[in-house]
Design an enzyme around this catalytic site. Structure first.
Site, mmCIF file in Angstrom:
data_model
loop_
_atom_site.group_PDB
_atom_site.id
_atom_site.type_symbol
_atom_site.label_atom_id
_atom_site.label_comp_id
_atom_site.label_asym_id
_atom_site.label_seq_id
_atom_site.Cartn_x
_atom_site.Cartn_y
_atom_site.Cartn_z
ATOM 1 N N ASP A 101 -1.657 5.144 -2.807
ATOM 2 C CA ASP A 101 -1.011 3.844 -2.989
ATOM 3 C C ASP A 101 -1.392 3.305 -4.380
ATOM 4 O O ASP A 101 -2.571 3.299 -4.749
ATOM 5 C CB ASP A 101 -1.548 2.909 -1.883
ATOM 6 C CG ASP A 101 -0.745 1.626 -1.759
ATOM 7 O OD1 ASP A 101 0.387 1.586 -2.247
ATOM 8 O OD2 ASP A 101 -1.269 0.672 -1.138
ATOM 9 N N HIS B 73 6.783 -2.983 -0.654
ATOM 10 C CA HIS B 73 5.334 -3.241 -0.608
ATOM 11 C C HIS B 73 5.121 -4.651 -0.062
ATOM 12 O O HIS B 73 6.072 -5.413 0.092
ATOM 13 C CB HIS B 73 4.752 -3.147 -2.020
ATOM 14 C CG HIS B 73 4.495 -1.744 -2.454
ATOM 15 N ND1 HIS B 73 3.239 -1.275 -2.762
ATOM 16 C CD2 HIS B 73 5.332 -0.696 -2.598
ATOM 17 C CE1 HIS B 73 3.334 -0.001 -3.095
ATOM 18 N NE2 HIS B 73 4.585 0.381 -3.013
ATOM 19 N N SER C 275 3.440 -7.382 5.034
ATOM 20 C CA SER C 275 2.784 -7.887 6.237
ATOM 21 C C SER C 275 3.465 -9.180 6.653
ATOM 22 O O SER C 275 4.031 -9.891 5.813
ATOM 23 C CB SER C 275 1.294 -8.139 5.978
ATOM 24 O OG SER C 275 0.587 -6.918 6.059
HETATM 25 ZN ZN ZN Z 1 1.574 -2.432 -2.931
#
Ligand code: ZN
Length: 332
Positions: free
Chosen positions: A94, A234, A237
């Protein structure tokens, strides 16, 4: 040189192609420790979902890159023990920030890497991304690149402001770099504080912040330019308020933590978005469970007695994401 294929891992190519066709997204969960990895693998094995294990710079500093790689190798065997005959597990770097780091991961058994040169000027982003792609493709390792800038803090990657991806750049970028997938910026953001109160409205009933919607018009424009090309989100959440409330109830202090509503991620999953990164939510679940044990049983000092419940809560979270948000259950 270790090939990921010897470790039983897979790259993202086929996985993404199927996800786009099938209208679902693959979960990309970050891991830093054993409990998190156990929870991810159990949730994926039980729901038969393909999964991407992500290793960030912070994770490498915290847990050691070598150890994390062997843990991923162990995860494949653990998945088989759980009855998942052919585990579809990707080991992904990542936010790789240099050619050398990406190369070392390719050489060491990662099946996918991200080169994040999105902070560099456009031509430099292309040059560095292409260099990584040319190396990784020799070993059939897939490469994620990024165009546009996300706001927020993710381990050591941070930016104060976001810049949406420019749809007019994506064809040139994808063609010249040869990247396999593209992380874009459409309003998602790293961390548990994705938006300032000024960017949000407030629900008059609950007093909770309501975040601004994702820029689906930008996503649509990108998909029109690059039909069928794998897109990555990305900073996705959702910062479940039940965990935030639990943390605050048991002595924590997370005022106004807010994430991306799950309905919006669900909608994105049905499009060319085929990888969704989720990290903060499992941190919140872990913290909520640990705080609860500490508050209710102040005499507890066996880490298994608070890491165990944390693991259970993370597993529940991962299953929820797989089944109710990404729709990747039953796809592996
Ligand atoms: Zn990220």
């Amino acid at each position: 040189m270790v090939s990921y294929k010897e470790l039983g891992l897979v790259n993202t190519r086929e996985m993404f192609a199927k996800a786009i066709k099938g209208g679902y997204a693959i979960p990309a969960f970050n891991f830093n420790n054993m409990e998190q990895l156990q929870a991810i693998i159990k949730a994926s094995a039980e729901t038969k979902s393909p999964v991407i294990l992500q290793v960030s710079k912070g994770a490498r500093n915290y847990a050691n890159q070598t150890l994390l790689r062997y843990m991923a190798q162990g995860a494949v065997e653990y998945a088989k023990e759980l009855g998942w005959e052919k585990p579809q597990i990707v080991l992904h770097l990542d936010h790789g920030d240099s050619f050398e780091l990406c190369k070392s991961c390719v050489d060491f058994g990662f099946s996918s890497v991200m080169i994040d040169a999105s902070h560099l000027p456009y031509e430099e982003n292309i040059a560095l991304t292409k260099k990584v792609v040319d190396y990784a493709h020799q070993y059939d390792v897939t490469v994620e690149a990024e165009l546009g800038v996300l706001a927020g803090v993710e381990d050591e990657v941070s930016s104060a402001v976001s810049h949406y991806t420019k749809p007019e750049e994506v064809v040139d970028f994808a063609t010249r770099t040869g990247c396999d997938s593209l992380a874009i910026s459409i309003g998602t953001s790293h961390g548990a504080y994705k938006f300032t109160p000024e960017q949000c409205t407030r629900d008059p009933k609950t007093g909770k912040l309501v975040p601004p919607p994702l820029a689906f018009d930008v996503l649509d424009a990108i998909m029109e330019k690059l039909p069928g090309f794998p897109i990555v989100l990305h900073g996705s959440s959702s910062v479940p308020q039940e965990y935030v409330d639990m943390i605050n109830q048991y002595g924590g202090k997370l005022p106004d933590a807010v994430g991306i509503p799950e309905e919006q991620l669900r909608k994105a999953s049905e499009s060319a978005v085929c990888k969704i990164n989720i990290d903060s939510d499992s941190r919140l679940a872990f913290t909520a469970a640990v705080r609860k044990v500490f508050a209710e049983k102040p005499g507890e000092f066996d880490p298994r007695k608070y890491c165990g419940p944390a693991r259970d809560l993370m597993e529940e979270l991962y299953k929820h994401k797989i089944i109710n948000v990404l729709g990747s259950n039953g796809k592996a």
